[in-house]
Motif scaffolding. Structure first.
Motif, PDB file in Angstrom:
ATOM      1  N   ILE A  33       4.528   1.569   1.484  1.00 57.16           N
ATOM      2  CA  ILE A  33       5.431   2.694   1.108  1.00 57.16           C
ATOM      3  C   ILE A  33       5.047   3.871   1.680  1.00 57.16           C
ATOM      4  O   ILE A  33       3.583   4.302   1.434  1.00 57.16           O
ATOM      5  N   LEU A  83       0.248  -3.480  -6.129  1.00 55.91           N
ATOM      6  CA  LEU A  83       0.636  -1.818  -5.584  1.00 55.91           C
ATOM      7  C   LEU A  83      -0.890  -1.365  -5.293  1.00 55.91           C
ATOM      8  O   LEU A  83      -1.593  -1.081  -6.305  1.00 55.91           O
ATOM      9  N   TYR A 107       0.890  -1.177   0.132  1.00 52.80           N
ATOM     10  CA  TYR A 107      -0.055   0.169   0.161  1.00 52.80           C
ATOM     11  C   TYR A 107       0.941   1.156   0.046  1.00 52.80           C
ATOM     12  O   TYR A 107       1.981   1.254   0.614  1.00 52.80           O
ATOM     13  N   ILE A 108       0.482   2.269  -0.593  1.00 56.45           N
ATOM     14  CA  ILE A 108       1.016   3.698  -0.577  1.00 56.45           C
ATOM     15  C   ILE A 108       0.095   4.252   0.534  1.00 56.45           C
ATOM     16  O   ILE A 108      -1.143   4.336   0.322  1.00 56.45           O
ATOM     17  N   VAL A 126       8.545   7.511  -3.799  1.00 58.40           N
ATOM     18  CA  VAL A 126       7.521   6.643  -3.926  1.00 58.40           C
ATOM     19  C   VAL A 126       8.107   5.487  -5.060  1.00 58.40           C
ATOM     20  O   VAL A 126       7.572   4.327  -5.333  1.00 58.40           O
ATOM     21  N   THR A 127       8.061   6.353  -6.178  1.00 56.22           N
ATOM     22  CA  THR A 127       8.383   5.616  -7.562  1.00 56.22           C
ATOM     23  C   THR A 127       9.433   4.613  -7.459  1.00 56.22           C
ATOM     24  O   THR A 127       9.552   3.216  -7.840  1.00 56.22           O
ATOM     25  N   VAL A 186       4.417   7.676   2.512  1.00 52.27           N
ATOM     26  CA  VAL A 186       4.453   9.247   1.663  1.00 52.27           C
ATOM     27  C   VAL A 186       4.557  10.335   2.314  1.00 52.27           C
ATOM     28  O   VAL A 186       3.553  10.533   3.320  1.00 52.27           O
ATOM     29  N   LEU A 241       2.861   7.086 -11.756  1.00 52.63           N
ATOM     30  CA  LEU A 241       3.299   5.576 -11.307  1.00 52.63           C
ATOM     31  C   LEU A 241       2.977   4.797 -12.596  1.00 52.63           C
ATOM     32  O   LEU A 241       3.793   3.941 -13.053  1.00 52.63           O
ATOM     33  N   ARG A 293      10.607   3.151  -4.825  1.00 58.87           N
ATOM     34  CA  ARG A 293      10.340   1.643  -3.782  1.00 58.87           C
ATOM     35  C   ARG A 293       9.380   1.065  -4.532  1.00 58.87           C
ATOM     36  O   ARG A 293       9.171  -0.249  -4.610  1.00 58.87           O
ATOM     37  N   ALA A 294       8.513   1.651  -5.348  1.00 56.08           N
ATOM     38  CA  ALA A 294       7.499   0.820  -6.045  1.00 56.08           C
ATOM     39  C   ALA A 294       8.054   0.090  -7.254  1.00 56.08           C
ATOM     40  O   ALA A 294       7.553  -1.317  -7.432  1.00 56.08           O
ATOM     41  N   ARG A 313       2.590   8.884   5.630  1.00 54.56           N
ATOM     42  CA  ARG A 313       3.918   8.599   6.520  1.00 54.56           C
ATOM     43  C   ARG A 313       3.492   8.541   8.063  1.00 54.56           C
ATOM     44  O   ARG A 313       4.029   7.556   8.720  1.00 54.56           O
ATOM     45  N   ILE A 365      -3.179   1.828  -4.444  1.00 56.74           N
ATOM     46  CA  ILE A 365      -3.077   3.308  -4.464  1.00 56.74           C
ATOM     47  C   ILE A 365      -4.580   3.901  -4.505  1.00 56.74           C
ATOM     48  O   ILE A 365      -5.388   3.375  -5.088  1.00 56.74           O
TER      49      ILE A 365
END
Length: 260
Positions: A117, A146, A95-96, A131-132, A119, A170, A134-135, A99, A148
């Motif tokens: 992840i 992923l 998941y995004i 984020v990109t 953000v 993304l 890590r993804a 933080r 989002i």
């Protein structure tokens, strides 16, 4: 009665969460797949408690549309419900998320262990680049799915769409299929509301949008598909609430939304 059931469910939900967090702590020294199984049990038992106490069932259609390998699943975000319920359709989700959730004791530790992840929404372009990076690792090397929420935060059911640029970035950078997900969970578990409503939460997982589209075309298509399907599910949910004699959330605008 609706208020009483909602209160009882809220107590059960957080007691259930506490139980599974305790179980999760026992898996922290084990590979992450064991913690993922605990998360799945938490999601399934939470859904069970909601059905038993509130009378809220759910239907997820289109699971067969989820392709193997790394993908982006872009879902409508109306409620807390989809943040845990959609775990049940994943094999190895990432998941995004904001933080701040990783700062929570116990729960945040689990998020970090599962390599979610985080953000920093205040960092804007730098956050999107992080984020990109890590993804790309999680999808490319590990074949994860992923998750989002393209609008970035929960929106009331029926509200005007407010899709952010992040999902389009993304999609362009990762070069993997994107699976649109529509739902009407905000009717039954509205954001910032104590009340939970009986009925049937509906989720529709739509066919993939293949990689290779230009940014403008993809962004417009994703929004059109999610909003059209979500508005249809919203109408279904409103009709069910009317049959059950349950009032809809005050914030619901019942006129058709763009894309309906």
């Amino acid at each position: 009665m609706l208020l009483i059931r909602s209160l009882l469910f809220n107590v059960a939900f957080y007691l259930n969460l506490s139980f599974w967090l305790l179980a999760a702590m026992m898996t922290m020294v084990l590979p992450a797949r064991f913690l993922l199984k605990v998360a799945l049990c938490w999601a399934q038992t939470s859904l069970w408690w909601m059905r038993v106490i509130v009378g809220t069932r759910y239907e997820i259609k289109g699971v067969e549309n989820i392709p193997p390998g790394g993908i982006i699943m872009a879902a409508k975000h109306q409620s807390t419900w989809e943040t845990f319920a959609l775990i049940t359709v994943f094999r190895n989700p990432v998941y995004i998320l904001k933080r701040e959730l990783t700062w929570l004791p116990f729960f945040g530790w689990c998020l970090l262990k599962l390599r979610m992840i985080p953000v920093d929404r205040g960092a804007r372009s730098r956050a999107l680049q992080a984020v990109t990076r890590r993804a790309k690792v999680e999808l490319g090397q590990n074949g994860r799915q992923l998750m989002i929420f393209p609008e970035g935060t929960r929106r009331p059911a029926g509200a005007e769409p407010a899709y952010k640029y992040g999902v389009t970035h993304l999609y362009t950078e990762l070069g993997v299929p994107c699976v649109p997900v529509a739902l009407n969970a905000g009717l039954f578990w509205p954001r910032r509301s104590l009340i939970k409503r009986p009925g049937t939460i509906k989720v529709e997982i739509m066919p993939t949008i293949q990689p290779g589209m230009d940014k403008a075309t993809f962004h417009a298509l994703l929004q059109e598909q999610i909003e059209t399907a979500s508005n249809r599910l919203l109408a279904d949910g409103l009709a069910e609430l009317e049959r059950l004699g349950v009032p809809a959330p005050v914030s619901i605008r019942q006129e058709p939304q763009p894309g309906a």
